[in-house]
Scaffold this active site. Structure first.
Site, mmCIF file in Angstrom:
data_model
loop_
_atom_site.group_PDB
_atom_site.id
_atom_site.type_symbol
_atom_site.label_atom_id
_atom_site.label_comp_id
_atom_site.label_asym_id
_atom_site.label_seq_id
_atom_site.Cartn_x
_atom_site.Cartn_y
_atom_site.Cartn_z
ATOM 1 N N GLY A 12 0.769 -1.241 0.000
ATOM 2 C CA GLY A 12 0.000 0.000 0.000
ATOM 3 C C GLY A 12 0.798 1.288 0.000
ATOM 4 C CG MET A 90 -0.609 -7.715 -7.240
ATOM 5 S SD MET A 90 -0.052 -6.531 -8.485
ATOM 6 C CE MET A 90 1.510 -7.243 -8.928
ATOM 7 N NE ARG A 91 -10.213 -11.579 -8.605
ATOM 8 C CZ ARG A 91 -10.365 -12.891 -8.699
ATOM 9 N NH1 ARG A 91 -9.385 -13.707 -8.401
ATOM 10 N NH2 ARG A 91 -11.529 -13.400 -9.081
ATOM 11 C CG LEU A 93 -10.135 -4.972 -12.628
ATOM 12 C CD1 LEU A 93 -10.082 -3.475 -12.880
ATOM 13 C CD2 LEU A 93 -10.901 -5.278 -11.346
ATOM 14 C CG ASN A 107 -2.805 -0.773 -13.177
ATOM 15 O OD1 ASN A 107 -2.738 -1.007 -11.957
ATOM 16 N ND2 ASN A 107 -2.045 -1.408 -14.053
ATOM 17 C CG HIS A 109 2.851 -1.960 -15.281
ATOM 18 N ND1 HIS A 109 2.542 -3.177 -14.710
ATOM 19 C CD2 HIS A 109 3.889 -2.179 -16.106
ATOM 20 C CE1 HIS A 109 3.372 -4.094 -15.188
ATOM 21 N NE2 HIS A 109 4.199 -3.524 -16.037
ATOM 22 C CD GLU A 142 -13.768 -5.361 -22.269
ATOM 23 O OE1 GLU A 142 -13.652 -6.315 -23.059
ATOM 24 O OE2 GLU A 142 -14.830 -4.720 -22.113
ATOM 25 C CG ASP A 145 -0.070 -4.322 -16.988
ATOM 26 O OD1 ASP A 145 -0.769 -3.830 -16.086
ATOM 27 O OD2 ASP A 145 0.706 -5.276 -16.800
#
Ligand code: GAR
Length: 200
Positions: A12, A90-91, A93, A107, A109, A142, A145
């Site tokens: 975090g 780390m999942r 969507l 996001n 990265h 969709e 990254d």
């Protein structure tokens, strides 16, 4: 006031940087309304509580992707979240989730995309021998990254770097880049034409 929902799975530090920048008045008109982790043991949950933020655990283990995403979306919608920020989430969507928040999911990265998508991007970049590394804040679409890039920060790879020192210096840039990108999106001072985001 614009409501931000943060999704995380780990320690975090990006959450902390965003929260500190909000407290310092660097992201005017925004507040973090909820922090959601798919991992019950994420350090970011304790950090959120210390910051006085709501910390919600929605374990994803063994759940169908969209079933879990519907639980996450319900919490975000309860808080009328304007912006969803993935901060070490780390999942992947589901397409369903992405459609619920068009151009409202960001996001971060730890590479200069499109180089080194996926896991352990800093280690990938170091092992490849790049001379310039960095981080990217982008809209989530969709694909992994992949969405339109909002902010990138580049740093040189130093002769005496190892993957840990490089990752640490990339992380310092992440903590600057994420708040900058949130400001761009919340103020609406941008247009997206194809993949290209242009600030106004
Ligand atoms: C950050 O380095 C972030 O860029 C990365 O996870 C770390 C989370 O750190 N995200 C990804 O690799 C997403 N593909 P944090 O929990 O200290 O913010």
């Amino acid at each position: 006031m614009k409501n931000i929902g943060i999704l995380l799975s780990g320690r975090g530090s990006n959450l902390k940087a965003i929260a500190e920048n909000i407290s310092a008045g660097k992201i005017p008109g925004a507040k973090i309304s909820t922090v959601i982790s798919n991992k019950p043991d994420a350090g970011g949950l304790e950090l959120a509580r210390q910051l006085g933020l709501e910390a919600v655990v929605l374990p994803s283990k063994g759940k169908e992707r969209e079933e879990h995403d519907r639980e996450v979306a319900a919490v975000l919608q309860k808080h009328q979240v304007d912006l969803v920020c993935l901060a070490g989430y780390m999942r992947l969507l589901s397409p369903w989730f992405v459609r619920q928040f068009p151009h409202r999911i960001l996001n971060i990265h730890p590479s200069l995309l499109p180089a080194f998508p996926g896991l352990e991007a800093q280690e990938q970049a170091f092992a490849y021998g790049v001379k310039v590394a960095g981080c990217t804040v982008h809209f989530v679409d969709e694909e992994l990254d992949h969405g339109a890039i909002i902010v990138q920060k580049a740093i040189p790879v130093l002769e005496n770097d190892d993957e840990h020192t490089l990752a640490k210096r990339i992380l310092e840039q992440e903590h600057i880049a994420y708040s900058e990108a949130i400001n761009v999106v919340l103020t609406g001072k941008f247009e997206v034409a194809g993949r290209r985001l242009v600030r106004k």
